[in-house]
Scaffold this motif. Structure first.
Motif, PDB file in Angstrom:
ATOM      1  N   ALA A  84      82.720 -68.778  84.178  1.00 48.20           N
ATOM      2  CA  ALA A  84      82.716 -70.015  83.393  1.00 48.20           C
ATOM      3  C   ALA A  84      81.499 -70.850  83.752  1.00 48.20           C
ATOM      4  CB  ALA A  84      84.001 -70.804  83.624  1.00 48.20           C
ATOM      5  N   GLY A  85      81.149 -70.919  85.031  1.00 49.42           N
ATOM      6  CA  GLY A  85      79.968 -71.664  85.464  1.00 49.42           C
ATOM      7  C   GLY A  85      78.689 -71.055  84.929  1.00 49.42           C
ATOM      8  N   CYS A  86      78.602 -69.725  84.908  1.00 49.14           N
ATOM      9  CA  CYS A  86      77.418 -69.045  84.383  1.00 49.14           C
ATOM     10  C   CYS A  86      77.269 -69.286  82.897  1.00 49.14           C
ATOM     11  CB  CYS A  86      77.497 -67.543  84.650  1.00 49.14           C
ATOM     12  SG  CYS A  86      77.332 -67.123  86.391  1.00 49.14           S
ATOM     13  N   THR A  87      78.360 -69.255  82.159  1.00 51.14           N
ATOM     14  CA  THR A  87      78.327 -69.494  80.716  1.00 51.14           C
ATOM     15  C   THR A  87      77.839 -70.904  80.418  1.00 51.14           C
ATOM     16  OG1 THR A  87      80.129 -67.941  80.379  1.00 51.14           O
ATOM     17  CG2 THR A  87      79.689 -69.483  78.593  1.00 51.14           C
ATOM     18  N   GLN A  88      78.315 -71.880  81.172  1.00 52.05           N
ATOM     19  CA  GLN A  88      77.890 -73.261  80.950  1.00 52.05           C
ATOM     20  C   GLN A  88      76.400 -73.396  81.241  1.00 52.05           C
ATOM     21  OE1 GLN A  88      79.994 -76.191  83.228  1.00 52.05           O
ATOM     22  NE2 GLN A  88      78.850 -77.880  82.342  1.00 52.05           N
ATOM     23  N   GLN A  89      75.898 -72.756  82.283  1.00 50.88           N
ATOM     24  CA  GLN A  89      74.484 -72.841  82.636  1.00 50.88           C
ATOM     25  C   GLN A  89      73.631 -72.234  81.535  1.00 50.88           C
ATOM     26  OE1 GLN A  89      73.060 -74.435  85.254  1.00 50.88           O
ATOM     27  NE2 GLN A  89      71.112 -73.971  84.290  1.00 50.88           N
ATOM     28  N   GLN A  90      74.055 -71.080  80.972  1.00 47.74           N
ATOM     29  CA  GLN A  90      73.306 -70.459  79.897  1.00 47.74           C
ATOM     30  C   GLN A  90      73.250 -71.369  78.687  1.00 47.74           C
ATOM     31  OE1 GLN A  90      75.354 -66.755  79.322  1.00 47.74           O
ATOM     32  NE2 GLN A  90      74.089 -65.677  80.812  1.00 47.74           N
ATOM     33  N   THR A  91      74.340 -72.027  78.341  1.00 46.06           N
ATOM     34  CA  THR A  91      74.369 -72.941  77.204  1.00 46.06           C
ATOM     35  C   THR A  91      73.414 -74.096  77.433  1.00 46.06           C
ATOM     36  OG1 THR A  91      76.669 -72.370  76.775  1.00 46.06           O
ATOM     37  CG2 THR A  91      75.856 -74.396  75.773  1.00 46.06           C
ATOM     38  N   GLU A  92      73.393 -74.661  78.629  1.00 44.13           N
ATOM     39  CA  GLU A  92      72.491 -75.765  78.931  1.00 44.13           C
ATOM     40  C   GLU A  92      71.040 -75.310  78.862  1.00 44.13           C
ATOM     41  OE1 GLU A  92      73.730 -77.308  82.695  1.00 44.13           O
ATOM     42  OE2 GLU A  92      75.600 -78.119  81.880  1.00 44.13           O
ATOM     43  N   ASP A  93      70.750 -74.092  79.343  1.00 53.31           N
ATOM     44  CA  ASP A  93      69.391 -73.569  79.311  1.00 53.31           C
ATOM     45  C   ASP A  93      68.912 -73.333  77.888  1.00 53.31           C
ATOM     46  OD1 ASP A  93      69.308 -73.616  82.058  1.00 53.31           O
ATOM     47  OD2 ASP A  93      69.699 -71.459  82.303  1.00 53.31           O
ATOM     48  N   MET A  94      69.817 -72.975  76.975  1.00 52.20           N
ATOM     49  CA  MET A  94      69.447 -72.677  75.597  1.00 52.20           C
ATOM     50  C   MET A  94      69.138 -73.927  74.786  1.00 52.20           C
ATOM     51  SD  MET A  94      72.123 -69.562  74.879  1.00 52.20           S
ATOM     52  CE  MET A  94      71.979 -69.705  73.140  1.00 52.20           C
ATOM     53  N   GLN A  95      69.634 -75.079  75.211  1.00 50.59           N
ATOM     54  CA  GLN A  95      69.372 -76.304  74.479  1.00 50.59           C
ATOM     55  C   GLN A  95      67.914 -76.690  74.684  1.00 50.59           C
ATOM     56  OE1 GLN A  95      72.161 -79.170  75.914  1.00 50.59           O
ATOM     57  NE2 GLN A  95      73.881 -78.222  74.897  1.00 50.59           N
ATOM     58  N   GLN A  96      67.208 -76.928  73.566  1.00 52.19           N
ATOM     59  CA  GLN A  96      65.818 -77.319  73.654  1.00 52.19           C
ATOM     60  C   GLN A  96      65.727 -78.840  73.671  1.00 52.19           C
ATOM     61  OE1 GLN A  96      63.789 -75.521  70.390  1.00 52.19           O
ATOM     62  NE2 GLN A  96      64.077 -73.459  71.170  1.00 52.19           N
ATOM     63  N   PRO A  97      64.750 -79.371  74.408  1.00 56.95           N
ATOM     64  CA  PRO A  97      64.603 -80.814  74.421  1.00 56.95           C
ATOM     65  C   PRO A  97      64.176 -81.313  73.044  1.00 56.95           C
ATOM     66  CG  PRO A  97      62.771 -79.759  75.565  1.00 56.95           C
ATOM     67  CD  PRO A  97      63.760 -78.685  75.221  1.00 56.95           C
ATOM     68  N   GLN A  98      64.617 -82.514  72.720  1.00 58.00           N
ATOM     69  CA  GLN A  98      64.282 -83.106  71.432  1.00 58.00           C
ATOM     70  C   GLN A  98      62.810 -83.511  71.433  1.00 58.00           C
ATOM     71  OE1 GLN A  98      67.203 -85.526  69.471  1.00 58.00           O
ATOM     72  NE2 GLN A  98      65.717 -87.155  69.238  1.00 58.00           N
ATOM     73  N   ALA A  99      62.119 -83.237  70.333  1.00 58.39           N
ATOM     74  CA  ALA A  99      60.714 -83.598  70.205  1.00 58.39           C
ATOM     75  C   ALA A  99      60.571 -85.120  70.164  1.00 58.39           C
ATOM     76  CB  ALA A  99      60.137 -82.983  68.934  1.00 58.39           C
ATOM     77  N   GLN A 100      59.389 -85.578  70.492  1.00 56.36           N
ATOM     78  CA  GLN A 100      59.076 -87.000  70.446  1.00 56.36           C
ATOM     79  C   GLN A 100      58.031 -87.225  69.367  1.00 56.36           C
ATOM     80  OE1 GLN A 100      60.542 -89.379  72.488  1.00 56.36           O
ATOM     81  NE2 GLN A 100      61.859 -87.705  73.118  1.00 56.36           N
ATOM     82  N   VAL A 101      58.140 -88.360  68.676  1.00 57.73           N
ATOM     83  CA  VAL A 101      57.150 -88.705  67.656  1.00 57.73           C
ATOM     84  C   VAL A 101      56.506 -90.036  68.046  1.00 57.73           C
ATOM     85  CG1 VAL A 101      58.766 -89.900  66.101  1.00 57.73           C
ATOM     86  CG2 VAL A 101      56.707 -88.862  65.169  1.00 57.73           C
ATOM     87  N   GLN A 102      55.196 -90.091  67.911  1.00 53.01           N
ATOM     88  CA  GLN A 102      54.437 -91.289  68.241  1.00 53.01           C
ATOM     89  C   GLN A 102      54.406 -92.218  67.022  1.00 53.01           C
ATOM     90  OE1 GLN A 102      52.839 -92.168  71.136  1.00 53.01           O
ATOM     91  NE2 GLN A 102      52.299 -94.070  70.140  1.00 53.01           N
ATOM     92  N   PRO A 103      54.859 -93.463  67.161  1.00 55.60           N
ATOM     93  CA  PRO A 103      54.717 -94.411  66.042  1.00 55.60           C
ATOM     94  C   PRO A 103      53.242 -94.600  65.702  1.00 55.60           C
ATOM     95  CG  PRO A 103      56.243 -95.258  67.681  1.00 55.60           C
ATOM     96  CD  PRO A 103      55.568 -94.055  68.290  1.00 55.60           C
ATOM     97  N   GLY A 104      52.953 -94.771  64.425  1.00 58.05           N
ATOM     98  CA  GLY A 104      51.578 -94.974  63.973  1.00 58.05           C
ATOM     99  C   GLY A 104      51.402 -94.509  62.546  1.00 58.05           C
ATOM    100  N   LYS A 105      50.146 -94.487  62.117  1.00 56.54           N
ATOM    101  CA  LYS A 105      49.808 -94.075  60.747  1.00 56.54           C
ATOM    102  C   LYS A 105      49.313 -92.635  60.760  1.00 56.54           C
ATOM    103  CE  LYS A 105      47.098 -95.439  56.708  1.00 56.54           C
ATOM    104  NZ  LYS A 105      46.128 -96.412  56.183  1.00 56.54           N
TER     105      LYS A 105
END
Length: 134
Positions: free
Chosen positions: A18-39
């Motif tokens: 169960a611990g290994c499965t949770q770790q794999q799920t967390e590893d598969m999540q990609q960080p959300q991209a960031q957008v710079q305000p501007g034109k």
């Protein structure tokens, strides 16, 4: 006593998996991209006044895709995974751009139509580059 040992061993193996499965799920999540305000201006446009997207720090936007248009999309935006989604004030139109560093790449398949008559004003994959930070 033997039943308790077997039960404890089975429970330990179960918790380990169960611990290994949770770790794999967390590893598969990609960080959300960031957008710079501007034109952001459309690179491949030959218009004298280039189409642009203006992203403000307060999560609002304005977009101009043709000087001939009387409609100026205004509304709010949010970042979802690797994209920024612009939604007009009336909620009837939305425009999706993939975030790629200091550029926004238009995703026609996930956006409202951007036409003037029958002419397509923003082709799929149109690149908007950050020209002026907020």
């Amino acid at each position: 006593m033997r039943k308790q040992s077997i039960l404890l061993a089975v429970l330990t193996v179960f918790l380990l998996f169960a611990g290994c499965t949770q770790q794999q799920t967390e590893d598969m999540q990609q960080p959300q991209a960031q957008v710079q305000p501007g034109k952001y201006e459309m690179e491949a446009s030959e218009e004298p006044l280039k189409p642009y997207v203006m992203l403000e720090e307060n999560q609002t936007f304005q977009m101009m895709y043709s000087a001939l248009m009387s409609y100026l999309p205004l509304g709010t935006y949010e970042v979802k995974e690797d994209s920024v989604v612009l939604t007009t004030e009336d909620g009837e139109r939305h425009y999706t751009f993939r975030i790629d560093g200091d550029t926004l790449v238009f995703r026609k398949d996930k956006s409202s139509s951007v036409k003037f008559g029958k002419e397509e004003l923003m082709p799929d994959g149109a690149v908007f580059r950050l020209k002026q930070e907020s």
